[in-house]
Design a protein around this motif. Structure first.
Motif, PDB file in Angstrom:
ATOM      1  N   GLU A 150      14.743  -9.395   1.579  1.00 59.17           N
ATOM      2  CA  GLU A 150      14.109  -8.235   0.949  1.00 59.17           C
ATOM      3  C   GLU A 150      13.321  -8.647  -0.291  1.00 59.17           C
ATOM      4  N   LYS A 151      13.941  -9.484  -1.134  1.00 59.53           N
ATOM      5  CA  LYS A 151      13.279  -9.943  -2.355  1.00 59.53           C
ATOM      6  C   LYS A 151      12.068 -10.818  -2.022  1.00 59.53           C
ATOM      7  N   ALA A 152      12.221 -11.678  -1.013  1.00 60.46           N
ATOM      8  CA  ALA A 152      11.120 -12.555  -0.616  1.00 60.46           C
ATOM      9  C   ALA A 152       9.945 -11.745  -0.089  1.00 60.46           C
ATOM     10  N   LYS A 153      10.230 -10.734   0.711  1.00 59.32           N
ATOM     11  CA  LYS A 153       9.161  -9.893   1.258  1.00 59.32           C
ATOM     12  C   LYS A 153       8.378  -9.216   0.136  1.00 59.32           C
ATOM     13  N   GLU A 154       9.086  -8.743  -0.880  1.00 55.71           N
ATOM     14  CA  GLU A 154       8.420  -8.104  -2.022  1.00 55.71           C
ATOM     15  C   GLU A 154       7.515  -9.099  -2.748  1.00 55.71           C
ATOM     16  N   MET A 155       8.008 -10.324  -2.961  1.00 56.16           N
ATOM     17  CA  MET A 155       7.226 -11.325  -3.681  1.00 56.16           C
ATOM     18  C   MET A 155       6.014 -11.785  -2.884  1.00 56.16           C
ATOM     19  N   ILE A 156       6.180 -11.935  -1.586  1.00 60.39           N
ATOM     20  CA  ILE A 156       5.065 -12.366  -0.735  1.00 60.39           C
ATOM     21  C   ILE A 156       3.947 -11.332  -0.746  1.00 60.39           C
ATOM     22  N   ALA A 157       4.331 -10.056  -0.734  1.00 64.05           N
ATOM     23  CA  ALA A 157       3.331  -8.986  -0.693  1.00 64.05           C
ATOM     24  C   ALA A 157       2.663  -8.745  -2.044  1.00 64.05           C
ATOM     25  N   SER A 158       3.385  -8.977  -3.130  1.00 58.80           N
ATOM     26  CA  SER A 158       2.876  -8.580  -4.444  1.00 58.80           C
ATOM     27  C   SER A 158       2.388  -9.724  -5.320  1.00 58.80           C
ATOM     28  N   THR A 159       2.594 -10.986  -4.873  1.00 58.64           N
ATOM     29  CA  THR A 159       2.160 -12.133  -5.682  1.00 58.64           C
ATOM     30  C   THR A 159       1.364 -13.113  -4.825  1.00 58.64           C
ATOM     31  N   ASP A 160       0.738 -14.070  -5.484  1.00 65.36           N
ATOM     32  CA  ASP A 160       0.006 -15.134  -4.792  1.00 65.36           C
ATOM     33  C   ASP A 160       0.764 -16.466  -4.861  1.00 65.36           C
ATOM     34  N   ALA A 192      -3.901  -3.698   2.469  1.00 63.11           N
ATOM     35  CA  ALA A 192      -4.334  -3.339   1.116  1.00 63.11           C
ATOM     36  C   ALA A 192      -5.842  -3.180   1.053  1.00 63.11           C
ATOM     37  N   ASN A 193      -6.579  -4.086   1.671  1.00 65.80           N
ATOM     38  CA  ASN A 193      -8.041  -4.003   1.665  1.00 65.80           C
ATOM     39  C   ASN A 193      -8.531  -2.803   2.454  1.00 65.80           C
ATOM     40  N   GLU A 253      11.849 -19.761   9.038  1.00 68.36           N
ATOM     41  CA  GLU A 253      12.500 -19.404  10.304  1.00 68.36           C
ATOM     42  C   GLU A 253      13.316 -18.128  10.156  1.00 68.36           C
ATOM     43  N   LEU A 254      14.075 -18.019   9.053  1.00 65.90           N
ATOM     44  CA  LEU A 254      14.873 -16.815   8.822  1.00 65.90           C
ATOM     45  C   LEU A 254      13.977 -15.601   8.580  1.00 65.90           C
ATOM     46  N   PHE A 255      12.888 -15.801   7.870  1.00 69.40           N
ATOM     47  CA  PHE A 255      11.967 -14.694   7.598  1.00 69.40           C
ATOM     48  C   PHE A 255      11.371 -14.172   8.905  1.00 69.40           C
ATOM     49  N   LYS A 256      10.943 -15.083   9.764  1.00 74.39           N
ATOM     50  CA  LYS A 256      10.351 -14.673  11.043  1.00 74.39           C
ATOM     51  C   LYS A 256      11.381 -13.991  11.927  1.00 74.39           C
ATOM     52  N   ARG A 257      12.620 -14.494  11.881  1.00 71.78           N
ATOM     53  CA  ARG A 257      13.688 -13.878  12.667  1.00 71.78           C
ATOM     54  C   ARG A 257      13.977 -12.462  12.179  1.00 71.78           C
ATOM     55  N   THR A 258      13.812 -12.253  10.874  1.00 73.12           N
ATOM     56  CA  THR A 258      14.104 -10.938  10.293  1.00 73.12           C
ATOM     57  C   THR A 258      12.969  -9.940  10.500  1.00 73.12           C
ATOM     58  N   TYR A 259      11.723 -10.382  10.287  1.00 75.54           N
ATOM     59  CA  TYR A 259      10.583  -9.456  10.286  1.00 75.54           C
ATOM     60  C   TYR A 259       9.617  -9.642  11.445  1.00 75.54           C
ATOM     61  N   GLY A 260       9.854 -10.656  12.273  1.00 79.22           N
ATOM     62  CA  GLY A 260       9.018 -10.827  13.454  1.00 79.22           C
ATOM     63  C   GLY A 260       7.732 -11.599  13.227  1.00 79.22           C
ATOM     64  N   VAL A 261       7.428 -11.929  11.989  1.00 86.45           N
ATOM     65  CA  VAL A 261       6.240 -12.718  11.653  1.00 86.45           C
ATOM     66  C   VAL A 261       6.627 -13.750  10.600  1.00 86.45           C
ATOM     67  N   SER A 262       5.824 -14.798  10.482  1.00 86.59           N
ATOM     68  CA  SER A 262       6.092 -15.812   9.472  1.00 86.59           C
ATOM     69  C   SER A 262       5.714 -15.286   8.096  1.00 86.59           C
ATOM     70  N   PRO A 263       6.179 -15.909   7.014  1.00 88.22           N
ATOM     71  CA  PRO A 263       5.799 -15.473   5.671  1.00 88.22           C
ATOM     72  C   PRO A 263       4.286 -15.459   5.461  1.00 88.22           C
ATOM     73  N   THR A 264       3.586 -16.478   5.971  1.00 96.66           N
ATOM     74  CA  THR A 264       2.131 -16.539   5.819  1.00 96.66           C
ATOM     75  C   THR A 264       1.456 -15.406   6.575  1.00 96.66           C
ATOM     76  N   GLN A 265       1.906 -15.136   7.799  1.00 98.59           N
ATOM     77  CA  GLN A 265       1.344 -14.033   8.584  1.00 98.59           C
ATOM     78  C   GLN A 265       1.603 -12.687   7.910  1.00 98.59           C
ATOM     79  N   TYR A 266       2.809 -12.531   7.348  1.00100.73           N
ATOM     80  CA  TYR A 266       3.135 -11.276   6.666  1.00100.73           C
ATOM     81  C   TYR A 266       2.212 -11.049   5.471  1.00100.73           C
ATOM     82  N   ARG A 267       1.957 -12.094   4.705  1.00 98.32           N
ATOM     83  CA  ARG A 267       1.059 -11.968   3.553  1.00 98.32           C
ATOM     84  C   ARG A 267      -0.349 -11.575   4.001  1.00 98.32           C
ATOM     85  N   SER A 268      -0.825 -12.188   5.072  1.00 99.82           N
ATOM     86  CA  SER A 268      -2.162 -11.864   5.590  1.00 99.82           C
ATOM     87  C   SER A 268      -2.239 -10.406   6.019  1.00 99.82           C
TER      88      SER A 268
END
Length: 272
Positions: free
Chosen positions: A211-221, A262-263, A241-256
């Motif tokens: 949860e904390k990682a998802k917030e940081m990925i979305a709100s920071t660079d 947002a845009n 791997e854990l992030f993708k297992r939890t949210y279905g996408v990798s951290p980089t894909q989630y940020r994109s």
């Protein structure tokens, strides 16, 4: 804030009709348990401690109103004497229970120079769990309602571990480490924690981190590797791997995806 020991009294004798004024500094709070009746005075108010009871508070004097000597055990800690952001205004008084027994054992186990002493850490967090139990947990504790209604039936050490995980998710934490903090068997901790919170301690830790990682990925660079480190992961690949297992996408894909959303939102607002 770091909490340090000011003084420890393992078997202090308070003679009849005597009074002790112990640590009246505003940044010192005390835990005391007594073998007999004591009178506590704070801000011109009197509070009575019965045999076997314990008290947590600050800036109070201790009196023995009886005709017999009373033995007490106590520790004074320097730190912020407040809980949930509120200062301790009046003493918290507790009947004897498993948590007070563990605090007493930890006080007896303190060394002369308790630097990095696990007993000291345990004392502070056990004291914290006592107050959390008394307050039945504030609404922002994010504990299920049915648990709040039955805190008197729950091993208070489980509440302590729950709170510890939420506050220290960025540290290197294992089930063994958590069990050692509260002096219990790892299997017992995992089973009882799971029954109360419907999730194992390590799974709960993982949920908080994600949860904390998802917030940081979305709100920071910040780089994904830096975020992984801040979540307590040594391996970036394990985190991804854990992030993708939890949210279905990798951290980089989630940020994109978040940047696209947002845009898109800004484009719609501009067209209006």
């Amino acid at each position: 804030m770091e909490h340090t020991v000011c003084s420890v009294k393992k078997k202090e004798v308070l003679t009849p009709k005597n009074i002790i004024r112990w640590h009246h500094d505003s940044d010192v709070y005390m835990y005391l348990e007594s073998s007999g009746p004591l009178e506590l005075k704070i801000r011109n108010k009197a509070f009575f401690l019965q045999k076997g009871q314990s008290v947590i508070g600050s800036r109070f004097q201790i009196a023995n109103p009886t005709n017999e000597a009373v033995v007490f055990r106590a520790i004074a800690l320097r730190g912020s004497p407040e809980w949930n952001g509120r200062p301790i205004i009046q003493p918290y008084i507790f009947d004897s229970n498993e948590t007070t027994r563990l605090i007493g054992q930890a006080i007896d186990g303190l060394k002369i120079h308790p630097v990095c002493n696990k007993s000291l850490w345990s004392i502070f967090h056990l004291i914290e769990s006592l107050i959390l139990n008394m307050e039945a947990l504030s609404c922002d504790e994010k504990v299920p309602l049915e648990i709040k209604k039955s805190t008197d039936k729950i091993d208070s050490r489980l509440l302590m571990i729950n709170r510890f995980i939420r506050k220290n998710y960025h540290q290197q934490i294992s089930l063994l480490y958590l069990s050692e903090l509260i002096c219990c068997n790892p299997v017992y901790l995992s089973n009882t924690f799971s029954k109360v919170f419907h999730v194992s301690p390590i799974k709960y830790l993982q949920q908080i981190r994600m949860e904390k990682a998802k917030e940081m990925i979305a709100s920071t660079d910040e780089a994904i590797s830096e975020i992984a480190g801040k979540m307590g992961y040594v391996s970036n690949s394990q985190f991804s791997e854990l992030f993708k297992r939890t949210y279905g996408v990798s951290p980089t894909q989630y940020r994109s995806l978040e940047h696209i959303h947002a845009n898109f939102g800004r484009t719609k607002e501009f067209k209006k």
